[in-house]
Design an enzyme around this catalytic site. Structure first.
Site, PDB file in Angstrom:
ATOM      1  N   ALA A  95       0.817  -1.213   0.000  1.00 20.52           N
ATOM      2  CA  ALA A  95       0.000   0.000   0.000  1.00 20.52           C
ATOM      3  C   ALA A  95       0.853   1.267   0.000  1.00 20.52           C
ATOM      4  O   ALA A  95       0.371   2.334  -0.349  1.00 20.52           O
ATOM      5  CB  ALA A  95      -0.903  -0.001   1.231  1.00 20.52           C
ATOM      6  N   LYS A  96       2.109   1.133   0.404  1.00 17.23           N
ATOM      7  CA  LYS A  96       3.048   2.264   0.420  1.00 17.23           C
ATOM      8  C   LYS A  96       2.436   3.494   1.081  1.00 17.23           C
ATOM      9  O   LYS A  96       2.514   4.599   0.566  1.00 17.23           O
ATOM     10  CB  LYS A  96       3.560   2.544  -0.994  1.00 17.23           C
ATOM     11  CG  LYS A  96       4.282   1.328  -1.592  1.00 17.23           C
ATOM     12  CD  LYS A  96       4.934   1.603  -2.934  1.00 17.23           C
ATOM     13  CE  LYS A  96       5.726   0.406  -3.438  1.00 17.23           C
ATOM     14  NZ  LYS A  96       4.923  -0.736  -3.882  1.00 17.23           N
ATOM     15  N   ARG A  97       1.853   3.284   2.263  1.00 17.46           N
ATOM     16  CA  ARG A  97       1.223   4.365   2.994  1.00 17.46           C
ATOM     17  C   ARG A  97       2.246   5.127   3.832  1.00 17.46           C
ATOM     18  O   ARG A  97       3.417   4.743   3.920  1.00 17.46           O
ATOM     19  CB  ARG A  97       0.106   3.821   3.883  1.00 17.46           C
ATOM     20  CG  ARG A  97      -1.027   3.142   3.133  1.00 17.46           C
ATOM     21  CD  ARG A  97      -1.732   4.083   2.175  1.00 17.46           C
ATOM     22  NE  ARG A  97      -3.033   3.594   1.779  1.00 17.46           N
ATOM     23  CZ  ARG A  97      -3.301   2.935   0.649  1.00 17.46           C
ATOM     24  NH1 ARG A  97      -2.351   2.671  -0.213  1.00 17.46           N
ATOM     25  NH2 ARG A  97      -4.535   2.549   0.375  1.00 17.46           N
TER      26      ARG A  97
END
Lengths: 271, 271
Positions: A95-97
């Site tokens: 998700a690369k949040r």
């Protein structure tokens, strides 16, 4: 899932393969498009055909969000199916949040509590208080972007920051974060020669390595530099496996590709 | 929405206020919890009460994702409501996304096509090919994280990279990206003294400034350094406005807080 359980699974399956579930409706077999939830049907068949060969599955959330609520439902069904049928498998929300403290907590809840993933990928740009809320969850893992496999990695990640490359600063600094034992790192396989350097900084951490296959990385090279005494590697392949065939035999073709990689991994683990 | 339309709206409303819709079920008035979709009901009332005082609304996606599909539905209803009833308003998906090329395209489709936001916030760590897919959409805006307002900003963003701070490198390098005219930047208000420096690098770009209010930034200071001849600022306030009251009068209280800020902005624009 604990790291020990992941390591045990790797030894049992003689595999450290992660399969990326980056499902694009334009690329899946046409006959699935008549189904109520083509993405979930596709994932289910891929998972059923490969679960004995892979230790981890990694849906990239972008591919689900692009289809709005329908896509989010496909994601939810996929993780629910994995947890219900193959609880031994390690699950990664790619998700690369990353956001300020209280907001990162909301993301952590979304992926660790609502969707019950074992891990989530996180971007480091906003620093400590954007990462620590993820690390606060016990037996959940935060996979921090260090060195990515794309061309844009050279824009900032490899730039010299006070004497060493930015991605090395990320590795160093993140070691001081609270609960840093819950950290793993994304390290692109297109730069296998960097993995030796990385291992000097984080000898014990798991590395999630994308870019073997479609993005040109070499499995032997990555293992030469990256293996540690807990194995310490998850090698991801997405398109090379899930799109091995666009016909009715897609799941079987995916399993054949996964088996090829698993056999290579078995040889490496035994040598 | 074009930049010209945004600027015209700012002059008409004498406001460059952005309201952050970071809605937490634990913080909204209790009587809303009986509604079918409390988050949307809350947002709708806030928007109806403040749309003449604000030029932009910024839902942070974390607060919606934390509630799973239900939350994603609230987000969809909120943006649909904004576009249907107040199409003059600039909408920002505060999502802080970013991934390799084809994956960033999926995120861009999610926010620009599926949800029809005017803009999305993007993290710069993965570089050029993670940002350009967003920039390819005409009359859509990519708001790149440069200098954020949290403590963790000092971990990497302010570190010296080949002679200048990383956030300045981000500003410089991003100017060379294809369609960079579609870029805006996130610049935290807690470091108002940095905004003068930033203006030297990107004199013409819009800056989205969080951190006025709850995070301690000062409106006068930010404007002194940040205003340009197109105004060039969007000042965000979230908690200070939307949680001004936790009673039945919450929308009225939010409007009062928004009016206070709008009046200050009007004075600044006239001086």
């Amino acid at each position: 899932m604990t790291t020990q359980e992941l390591v045990a699974q790797i030894h049992e399956k003689q595999s450290f393969l992660c399969i990326g579930l980056d499902v694009d409706l334009n690329k899946i077999p046409k006959h699935l498009l008549d189904k109520e939830d083509p993405i979930f049907e596709f994932n289910k068949a891929i998972i059923d055909a490969t679960h004995h060969l892979a230790v981890a599955y990694k849906p990239n959330t972008a591919f689900y969000e692009a289809y709005g609520i329908k896509g989010w439902k496909s994601l939810e069904k996929t993780i629910t199916y994995l947890n219900a049928n193959y609880p031994e498998v390690f699950t990664i929300a790619d998700a690369k949040r990353g956001d300020i403290g209280n907001t990162s907590t909301m993301y952590a809840k979304a992926f660790f509590e609502d969707l019950e993933f074992d891990s989530v990928t996180v971007a480091p740009y906003m620093g400590k208080d954007s990462v620590e809320p993820f690390l606060a969850f016990e037996n959940k893992h935060t996979i921090l972007l260090a060195l990515t496999s794309n061309q844009g990695a050279f824009d900032f990640q490899t730039k010299n920051v006070e004497g060493k490359e930015l991605y090395k600063q990320v590795l160093e600094v993140s070691k001081s974060y609270k609960n840093s034992k819950n950290l793993m790192y994304v390290v692109g396989a297109t730069k296998a020669e960097f993995i030796g350097e990385i291992r000097k900084i984080i000898p014990d951490s798991f590395l999630l390595v994308p870019g073997v296959g479609a993005q040109g990385g070499n499995l032997q090279e990555v293992c030469r530099y990256g293996l540690n005494d807990q194995v310490g590697l998850l090698i991801n392949s997405s398109r090379g496996i899930i799109y091995a065939s666009d016909g009715a035999d897609y799941a079987k073709a995916a399993a054949e590709k996964a088996l090829e990689l698993q056999k290579q991994m078995e040889n490496i683990l035994k040598s």
